[in-house]
Scaffold this motif. Structure first.
Motif, mmCIF file in Angstrom:
data_model
loop_
_atom_site.group_PDB
_atom_site.id
_atom_site.type_symbol
_atom_site.label_atom_id
_atom_site.label_comp_id
_atom_site.label_asym_id
_atom_site.label_seq_id
_atom_site.Cartn_x
_atom_site.Cartn_y
_atom_site.Cartn_z
ATOM 1 N N GLY A 20 0.822 -1.208 0.000
ATOM 2 C CA GLY A 20 0.000 0.000 0.000
ATOM 3 C C GLY A 20 0.853 1.253 0.000
ATOM 4 O O GLY A 20 1.991 1.241 0.488
ATOM 5 N N SER A 146 -4.506 4.556 -3.443
ATOM 6 C CA SER A 146 -3.951 4.159 -4.744
ATOM 7 C C SER A 146 -4.895 4.429 -5.905
ATOM 8 O O SER A 146 -4.631 4.005 -7.031
ATOM 9 C CB SER A 146 -3.601 2.658 -4.712
ATOM 10 O OG SER A 146 -2.633 2.385 -3.736
ATOM 11 N N LEU A 150 -5.269 -0.422 -7.134
ATOM 12 C CA LEU A 150 -4.992 -1.265 -5.983
ATOM 13 C C LEU A 150 -4.460 -2.626 -6.425
ATOM 14 O O LEU A 150 -5.042 -3.266 -7.298
ATOM 15 C CB LEU A 150 -6.262 -1.476 -5.156
ATOM 16 C CG LEU A 150 -6.721 -0.320 -4.255
ATOM 17 C CD1 LEU A 150 -8.000 -0.693 -3.543
ATOM 18 C CD2 LEU A 150 -5.652 0.034 -3.251
ATOM 19 N N VAL A 154 -3.207 -5.586 -1.485
ATOM 20 C CA VAL A 154 -3.936 -4.562 -0.743
ATOM 21 C C VAL A 154 -5.416 -4.929 -0.665
ATOM 22 O O VAL A 154 -6.057 -4.764 0.385
ATOM 23 C CB VAL A 154 -3.743 -3.178 -1.396
ATOM 24 C CG1 VAL A 154 -4.686 -2.157 -0.767
ATOM 25 C CG2 VAL A 154 -2.299 -2.717 -1.248
ATOM 26 N N LYS A 155 -5.969 -5.440 -1.764
ATOM 27 C CA LYS A 155 -7.370 -5.879 -1.722
ATOM 28 C C LYS A 155 -7.547 -7.015 -0.722
ATOM 29 O O LYS A 155 -8.571 -7.096 -0.030
ATOM 30 C CB LYS A 155 -7.823 -6.308 -3.116
ATOM 31 C CG LYS A 155 -8.042 -5.145 -4.069
ATOM 32 C CD LYS A 155 -8.672 -5.597 -5.382
ATOM 33 C CE LYS A 155 -8.961 -4.399 -6.273
ATOM 34 N NZ LYS A 155 -9.601 -4.784 -7.550
#
Length: 229
Positions: A20, A146, A150, A154-155
């Motif tokens: 991130g 972002s 992304l 991160v998801k």
């Protein structure tokens, strides 16, 4: 009963490890301080700024970190929560502006002192508002920093908040049984939990679908806009 909800500091460490990025433009302006008047509003504001402070601290933005610490201290003083934000800690912050690790540890220390003091004094309502607002703000920053770029990790980090929100829902239901369906801040958690429950229906190789992610993002952004007045 013990309900484990990671602090904003812990969340942003996971977020950073997932790749991130930091976007200081999303952080709540300290000029918003004057908008929060009631004790309830100040508790929400403290949660927002505590999350922003954790974000800037983890990513080493020292100037923003000290500004957010000062904003948090102002609200903490108004709420009578001086345990975690005394003059000694303020001096330590100013003396360590060039030391990322020190600022990180000081931020963590101040948050836990406030958390422990509220628990010891059984100020569950104030603690709950701080926790919910901080969690919504943390998700908002992670989801939007972002833009539309992304990465998968991160998801995954955001999808993993499924277990956090289940704990938070259980906590609010146990502690605020009569208010959990009527209080506008508490209802944010209940409604987000309903969206996250949908992740259990995914196949083993699907962490979160694009539709689910979009729905969670829209809801988080809506709630954040309400919290910041």
């Amino acid at each position: 009963m013990v309900f484990r909800v990671p602090t904003p500091i812990e969340f942003f460490r996971f977020y950073q490890d997932a790749g991130g990025i930091y976007n200081g433009q999303l952080i709540l302006q300290t000029t918003n301080l004057q908008k929060y008047l009631s004790r309830r509003e100040k508790a929400v504001a403290f949660g927002l700024y505590a999350s922003d402070l954790a974000f800037s601290s983890v990513f080493g933005n020292n100037q923003q970190t000290i500004s957010l610490f000062e904003a948090s201290k102002t609200i903490a003083d108004d709420l009578g929560l001086t345990e975690g934000y005394g003059e000694k800690l303020m001096t330590q912050f100013r003396n360590n502006l060039d030391n990322v690790d020190s600022l990180y540890h000081l931020t963590t220390e101040s948050y836990w002192k406030i958390f422990a003091m509220l628990e010891d004094q059984d100020q569950t309502e104030i603690l709950s508002y701080i926790t919910v607002a901080g969690w919504v703000e943390s998700l908002y920053l992670a989801i939007n920093s972002s833009g539309d770029n992304l990465n998968h990790s991160v998801k995954q980090c955001i999808a993993d908040q499924q277990y956090v929100i289940e704990n938070l829902t259980s906590y609010l239901t146990a502690v605020h049984e009569l208010a959990v369906d009527t209080d506008s801040v508490f209802k944010m958690v209940i409604e987000l939990n309903q969206l996250y429950m949908g992740l259990y229906e995914n196949t083993d190789d699907t962490v979160i679908t694009e539709r689910q992610f979009a729905e969670i993002k829209d809801k988080v952004n809506k709630y954040r806009s309400i919290l910041v007045k």
